[in-house]
Design a protein around this motif. Structure first.
Motif, PDB file in Angstrom:
ATOM      1  N   THR A   4      -9.906  13.324   4.271  1.00  0.00           N
ATOM      2  CA  THR A   4     -10.700  12.107   3.940  1.00  0.00           C
ATOM      3  C   THR A   4     -10.091  10.967   5.182  1.00  0.00           C
ATOM      4  O   THR A   4     -11.024  10.277   5.409  1.00  0.00           O
ATOM      5  N   SER A   5      -9.159  11.364   5.919  1.00  0.00           N
ATOM      6  CA  SER A   5      -8.633  10.461   6.899  1.00  0.00           C
ATOM      7  C   SER A   5      -9.467  10.905   8.297  1.00  0.00           C
ATOM      8  O   SER A   5      -9.192  10.170   9.380  1.00  0.00           O
ATOM      9  N   GLU A  24      -3.564   8.432   7.431  1.00  0.00           N
ATOM     10  CA  GLU A  24      -3.700   8.307   5.857  1.00  0.00           C
ATOM     11  C   GLU A  24      -4.071   7.436   5.113  1.00  0.00           C
ATOM     12  O   GLU A  24      -4.259   7.188   4.062  1.00  0.00           O
ATOM     13  N   SER A  57      -5.542   0.572  -6.412  1.00  0.00           N
ATOM     14  CA  SER A  57      -4.634   1.367  -6.364  1.00  0.00           C
ATOM     15  C   SER A  57      -4.155   2.304  -7.472  1.00  0.00           C
ATOM     16  O   SER A  57      -3.873   2.938  -7.668  1.00  0.00           O
ATOM     17  N   SER A 102      -6.794   4.342  -9.086  1.00  0.00           N
ATOM     18  CA  SER A 102      -6.927   5.542  -8.298  1.00  0.00           C
ATOM     19  C   SER A 102      -5.842   6.352  -8.813  1.00  0.00           C
ATOM     20  O   SER A 102      -6.224   7.742  -8.728  1.00  0.00           O
ATOM     21  N   ASP A 124      -8.051   0.331   2.322  1.00  0.00           N
ATOM     22  CA  ASP A 124      -6.911  -0.412   3.157  1.00  0.00           C
ATOM     23  C   ASP A 124      -7.330  -0.952   4.454  1.00  0.00           C
ATOM     24  O   ASP A 124      -7.056  -1.914   4.892  1.00  0.00           O
ATOM     25  N   ARG A 140     -11.224   7.549  -7.452  1.00  0.00           N
ATOM     26  CA  ARG A 140     -10.667   7.863  -6.226  1.00  0.00           C
ATOM     27  C   ARG A 140     -11.490   8.591  -5.152  1.00  0.00           C
ATOM     28  O   ARG A 140     -11.409   8.177  -3.899  1.00  0.00           O
ATOM     29  N   ASP A 169     -12.017   7.031  -1.763  1.00  0.00           N
ATOM     30  CA  ASP A 169     -11.400   7.613  -0.515  1.00  0.00           C
ATOM     31  C   ASP A 169     -12.333   8.579   0.015  1.00  0.00           C
ATOM     32  O   ASP A 169     -11.909   9.056   1.006  1.00  0.00           O
ATOM     33  N   SER A 193      -6.333   4.658   3.843  1.00  0.00           N
ATOM     34  CA  SER A 193      -7.731   4.708   3.004  1.00  0.00           C
ATOM     35  C   SER A 193      -8.614   3.775   3.770  1.00  0.00           C
ATOM     36  O   SER A 193      -8.423   2.868   4.444  1.00  0.00           O
ATOM     37  N   THR A 253       0.758  -1.189  -0.274  1.00  0.00           N
ATOM     38  CA  THR A 253       0.103  -0.111   0.209  1.00  0.00           C
ATOM     39  C   THR A 253       0.829   1.284   0.204  1.00  0.00           C
ATOM     40  O   THR A 253       0.361   2.304  -0.236  1.00  0.00           O
TER      41      THR A 253
END
Length: 216
Positions: free
Chosen positions: A140-141, A32, A77, A80, A37, A87, A91, A34, A25
């Motif tokens: 997004t995190s 961070e 990935s 993305s 993940d 994406r 995410d 996603s 990843t």
């Protein structure tokens, strides 16, 4: 005794698989990682627990779904990297929470983000008055990025990411894609696809980084 040996052997194998997954990843901070993940990691952990506990399960039977998850993560990935819309679906996108000292209530409602969440994150950044904030973006995190009024360092808002125009960011600063296109043309860029990154600072300067190679 044999069961203990097999459990230890499988534990080592699972450790290597999970380590390989995180290497796959890429190097990221925990904040961070996603959603994709996280989901795949949880599935791998569940499969790993079954493999370790059930020593009668053939190793390949346990590895097969893990390898499939690896393939899914790798494929997603790669997509993305090239597809902004994909994406965004996987995410999500940063959301404006505070603008010029005012809470963006509609955006908060869409994100199920309440006042306690906002105030808590502001306090962790030593901000105790919403009016001090020029802009605050919910990443997004889940972290809140805050730019305070009067900060000595300029705040840069991305307008283009890998050739894709960030319409929401343009609207935050009252700009349009037509305005951006003209600004780029004045600097020798005829298409958005030529730009890898373009950011607009609070000092009203455009920072542009062209793509090092263009796709044919």
């Amino acid at each position: 005794m044999e069961d203990i040996f097999l459990a230890l052997l499988r534990t080592g194998l699972v450790f290597i698989m999970i380590l390989f997954f995180f290497r796959l990843t890429g190097k990221k901070d925990i904040g961070e990682i996603s959603v994709l993940d996280i989901v795949i990691t949880l599935l791998i952990v569940d499969i790993a627990v079954i493999m370790i506990e059930d020593t009668n399960m053939p190793v390949m039977k346990g590895l097969a779904p893990v390898l499939l998850l690896f393939a899914i993560q790798y494929t997603f990935s790669r997509i993305s990297l090239k597809n902004q819309k994909f994406r965004d679906v996987v995410d999500g996108r940063p959301v404006l929470i505070i603008r010029e000292g005012k809470l963006q209530q509609e955006n908060m409602k869409k994100q199920s983000y309440n006042l306690d969440d906002v105030l808590l994150q502001l306090r962790t950044k030593d901000v105790f008055d919403i009016r001090e904030v020029e802009y605050a973006l919910l990443e997004t995190s889940g972290a809140l990025s805050v730019y305070k009024k009067g900060d000595q360092y300029p705040f840069t808002l991305p307008f283009i990411l890998d050739g894709a125009v960030q319409e929401e960011h343009l609207s935050i600063l009252g700009k349009t894609s037509d305005w951006l296109k003209k600004e780029l043309e004045n600097r020798g860029y005829s298409h958005f696809d030529q730009v890898f990154y373009c950011g607009f600072t609070t000092e009203k300067h455009l920072y542009i980084e062209p793509k090092t190679h263009l796709e044919k």
